[in-house]
Design a protein around this motif. Structure first.
Motif, short mmCIF file in Angstrom:
data_model
loop_
_atom_site.label_atom_id
_atom_site.label_comp_id
_atom_site.label_asym_id
_atom_site.label_seq_id
_atom_site.Cartn_x
_atom_site.Cartn_y
_atom_site.Cartn_z
N SER A 109 -25.02 71.49 -57.24
CA SER A 109 -24.53 71.53 -58.57
C SER A 109 -23.82 70.31 -58.96
CB SER A 109 -23.63 72.84 -58.98
OG SER A 109 -24.59 74.15 -58.76
N LEU A 110 -23.74 69.89 -60.20
CA LEU A 110 -22.89 68.70 -60.78
C LEU A 110 -21.88 69.30 -61.63
CD1 LEU A 110 -23.57 65.70 -60.08
CD2 LEU A 110 -24.76 65.37 -62.26
N LEU A 111 -20.77 68.55 -61.35
CA LEU A 111 -19.80 68.90 -62.48
C LEU A 111 -19.19 67.30 -63.05
CD1 LEU A 111 -17.73 71.13 -59.99
CD2 LEU A 111 -19.30 71.84 -61.71
N LEU A 112 -18.47 67.79 -64.22
CA LEU A 112 -17.90 66.53 -64.62
C LEU A 112 -16.47 66.75 -64.59
CD1 LEU A 112 -19.78 65.62 -68.15
CD2 LEU A 112 -19.51 64.18 -66.04
N THR A 113 -15.68 65.79 -64.24
CA THR A 113 -14.20 66.24 -63.92
C THR A 113 -13.42 65.19 -64.46
OG1 THR A 113 -14.08 65.18 -61.80
CG2 THR A 113 -14.58 67.74 -62.07
N ALA A 114 -12.24 65.29 -65.27
CA ALA A 114 -11.30 64.37 -65.64
C ALA A 114 -10.34 64.08 -64.52
CB ALA A 114 -10.72 64.75 -67.11
N GLY A 115 -10.07 62.69 -64.75
CA GLY A 115 -9.23 62.37 -63.34
C GLY A 115 -8.28 61.13 -64.08
N ASN A 116 -7.11 60.71 -63.47
CA ASN A 116 -6.55 59.43 -63.92
C ASN A 116 -7.47 58.18 -63.95
OD1 ASN A 116 -4.18 60.91 -63.55
ND2 ASN A 116 -3.77 60.53 -61.52
N SER A 117 -8.43 58.04 -63.27
CA SER A 117 -9.17 56.80 -63.28
C SER A 117 -10.44 56.94 -64.30
CB SER A 117 -9.75 56.48 -62.07
OG SER A 117 -10.57 57.53 -61.30
N GLY A 118 -10.46 58.13 -64.97
CA GLY A 118 -11.55 58.28 -65.99
C GLY A 118 -12.35 59.69 -65.55
N THR A 119 -13.32 59.77 -66.18
CA THR A 119 -14.25 60.96 -65.96
C THR A 119 -15.26 60.74 -64.81
OG1 THR A 119 -14.26 61.68 -68.04
CG2 THR A 119 -16.01 62.67 -66.95
N GLU A 120 -15.26 61.67 -63.81
CA GLU A 120 -16.17 61.40 -62.66
C GLU A 120 -17.30 62.59 -62.53
OE1 GLU A 120 -13.63 59.61 -59.03
OE2 GLU A 120 -13.09 61.40 -59.40
N LEU A 121 -18.30 62.06 -61.88
CA LEU A 121 -19.50 63.03 -61.59
C LEU A 121 -19.01 63.68 -60.14
CD1 LEU A 121 -22.80 61.45 -62.62
CD2 LEU A 121 -21.57 63.47 -63.35
N VAL A 122 -19.04 64.92 -60.04
CA VAL A 122 -18.81 65.44 -58.76
C VAL A 122 -19.99 66.29 -58.36
CG1 VAL A 122 -17.12 67.15 -57.41
CG2 VAL A 122 -16.37 65.33 -59.10
N VAL A 123 -20.55 66.38 -57.24
CA VAL A 123 -21.25 67.09 -56.53
C VAL A 123 -20.87 68.24 -55.80
CG1 VAL A 123 -23.84 67.49 -55.24
CG2 VAL A 123 -23.24 65.54 -56.82
N ARG A 124 -21.21 69.58 -56.07
CA ARG A 124 -20.76 70.63 -55.09
C ARG A 124 -21.97 71.37 -54.48
NH1 ARG A 124 -17.81 75.16 -58.24
NH2 ARG A 124 -19.75 75.65 -58.93
N SER A 125 -21.92 71.30 -53.09
CA SER A 125 -23.25 71.85 -52.47
C SER A 125 -22.96 73.46 -52.29
CB SER A 125 -23.13 71.37 -51.02
OG SER A 125 -22.03 71.79 -50.25
N ALA A 126 -24.04 74.18 -51.69
CA ALA A 126 -24.20 75.54 -51.56
C ALA A 126 -22.98 75.89 -50.71
CB ALA A 126 -25.40 75.93 -51.21
N SER A 127 -22.63 75.19 -49.77
CA SER A 127 -21.35 75.37 -48.86
C SER A 127 -19.99 74.95 -49.43
CB SER A 127 -21.82 74.82 -47.41
OG SER A 127 -21.43 73.35 -47.83
N GLU A 128 -20.13 74.81 -50.87
CA GLU A 128 -18.92 74.38 -51.54
C GLU A 128 -18.32 73.12 -51.16
OE1 GLU A 128 -17.59 76.39 -54.12
OE2 GLU A 128 -19.32 77.78 -53.68
N ALA A 129 -18.98 72.54 -50.43
CA ALA A 129 -18.44 71.18 -50.14
C ALA A 129 -18.50 70.09 -51.25
CB ALA A 129 -19.34 70.36 -48.88
N ILE A 130 -17.77 69.35 -51.43
CA ILE A 130 -17.62 68.69 -52.78
C ILE A 130 -17.44 67.08 -52.30
CG2 ILE A 130 -16.33 67.75 -54.66
CD1 ILE A 130 -15.36 70.67 -54.84
N ARG A 131 -18.37 66.25 -53.17
CA ARG A 131 -18.41 64.75 -52.78
C ARG A 131 -18.48 64.11 -54.58
NH1 ARG A 131 -23.98 65.68 -51.98
NH2 ARG A 131 -25.32 64.39 -53.05
N SER A 132 -17.79 63.08 -54.63
CA SER A 132 -17.62 62.37 -56.04
C SER A 132 -18.99 61.28 -55.87
CB SER A 132 -16.52 61.48 -56.24
OG SER A 132 -16.46 60.79 -57.30
N LEU A 133 -19.37 61.26 -57.05
CA LEU A 133 -20.55 60.25 -57.36
C LEU A 133 -19.95 58.91 -58.24
CD1 LEU A 133 -23.57 62.34 -58.16
CD2 LEU A 133 -23.06 61.29 -55.98
N GLY A 134 -18.78 59.21 -58.69
CA GLY A 134 -18.15 57.98 -59.27
C GLY A 134 -17.89 58.25 -60.79
#
Length: 382
Positions: free
Chosen positions: A88-113
């Motif tokens: 799944s893909l998420l949009l998250t707001a952070g200090n450096s701007g809005t990031e795309l975050v990928v969450r796997s079925a195992s709940e592992a998370i990685r940022s796409l920038g």
């Protein structure tokens, strides 16, 4: 047309703006959204933008999808659809701007920038009605098109008419049937509608692309038409048939404090004997069903007036980005507003881009201009 920097932020200008093309969604117009995305993905300048295609499955899941336009094209046999995925893909707001975050079925998370701007190509509820726009405002990410209020008003044909009437625009006769009214006393609702005379057009209040719309010629057909519309929306708008030509104007937000820009007016001619009106099949499936005449054959004063009224309608709903405004031009010269569409069909053959192309702004440059407007517009109250 766009020779200025794409963003007021100097850091963002050091690289290509990253554009998330968002489409699909939970509404009955899911496949129409995919077709719109196919047109944009084929035309957007990949040398100028870092394009990230994001699909929303019918169950609401956001996911990375193919950027191949052919994958999202409509045929007479199939309608494209975003399938659920393992990640799944998420949009998250952070200090450096809005990031795309990928969450796997195992709940592992990685940022796409970081994402600089979202191009939301969704039609119908849960995309075009202010819900997505509110989410993007909360995530503090710039996006193309109308804000929360304009999107909500533009999606609801009932409140759209209320706003137009308050702004002094002429609106045709209509009746509204809410879910409660239909459940409590359908006979009273039918009687009110019959008072409009026939024919009438029965429409879901908050759907587009001609989904669930019926032309009703007599009282015997009315109940079944209302039930068909209620499959898309529990609130129904019934409009009196108006004798007149269907004239459309494409509106584009002005830069800075400039007034909105309007295209030359266009007119839809539906092939006689095949379609009673400009329905879903005529819009998206039967390519020979309708033709656009732009500029429409109107007296010069009527051309000027319909463009003026289109800009007035855009301002009445607090429009931003883009809209298409539809009118009836009656034999006695009246211009009656039918509706505004804050995210009109946007394929290369859709009426909105075609009218701008006929007015001197080609499709790819139109996409550029919409992205420019979004990048130079702050989120939040404005």
């Amino acid at each position: 047309m766009n020779k200025e920097p794409n963003s007021p932020n100097a850091a963002a200008n050091a690289r290509k703006p990253r554009v998330a093309v968002l489409f699909g969604g939970r509404s009955s117009e899911h496949s129409v959204s995919c077709v719109t995305a196919a047109g944009v993905l084929a035309a957007i300048d990949q040398e100028k933008y870092d394009v990230v295609p994001i699909g929303i499955a019918p169950n609401g899941q956001w996911t990375l999808v193919s950027e191949d336009p052919a994958r999202w094209s409509l045929t007479a046999e199939t309608r494209p659809e975003v399938a659920p995925a393992a990640e799944s893909l998420l949009l998250t707001a952070g200090n450096s701007g809005t990031e795309l975050v990928v969450r796997s079925a195992s709940e592992a998370i990685r940022s796409l920038g970081q994402v600089d701007v979202v191009l939301p190509l969704l039609h119908g509820p849960f995309g075009e009605d202010g819900t997505l726009q509110g989410l993007l405002e909360m995530a503090d990410v710039r996006y193309v098109g109308a804000g929360v209020l304009a999107s909500a008003v533009g999606m609801d044909k009932h409140y759209m008419k209320v706003v137009f009437e308050a702004a002094g625009l002429e609106v045709g006769p209509y009746e509204v049937i809410t879910d409660r009214q239909w459940q409590q006393d359908p006979d009273s609702a039918l009687a009110r509608v019959a008072g409009l005379g026939f024919p009438v057009f029965v429409k879901p209040a908050r759907a587009g692309s001609s989904m669930g719309i019926s032309k009703v010629s007599d009282a015997a057909e009315l109940r079944s038409a209302i039930e068909a519309a209620r499959e898309h929306d529990p609130k129904i708008v019934v409009e009196a048939g108006i004798v007149g030509r269907e004239i459309e104007v494409a509106v584009l937000q002005g830069r800075g404090c400039d007034d909105p820009r309007t295209s030359l007016p266009g007119e839809i001619a539906v092939q006689p004997g095949v379609h009673d009106f400009y329905d879903f099949e005529a819009k998206y499936v039967d390519g020979a069903a309708a033709a656009l005449s732009c500029p429409a054959d109107l007296p010069s004063e009527a051309t000027d007036r319909v463009r003026e009224l289109a800009g007035k309608a855009f301002d009445a709903v607090a429009g931003e980005g883009l809209s298409r405004v539809d009118f009836f031009y009656t034999p006695d010269g009246h211009l009656i507003i039918n509706e505004i569409n804050t995210m009109p069909g946007f394929t290369p053959i859709s009426m909105y881009p075609q009218m701008w192309a006929k007015s001197g702004l080609p499709y790819t440059e139109l996409i550029d201009e919409l992205i420019y407007l979004a990048l130079n517009r702050k989120t939040g109250l404005r």
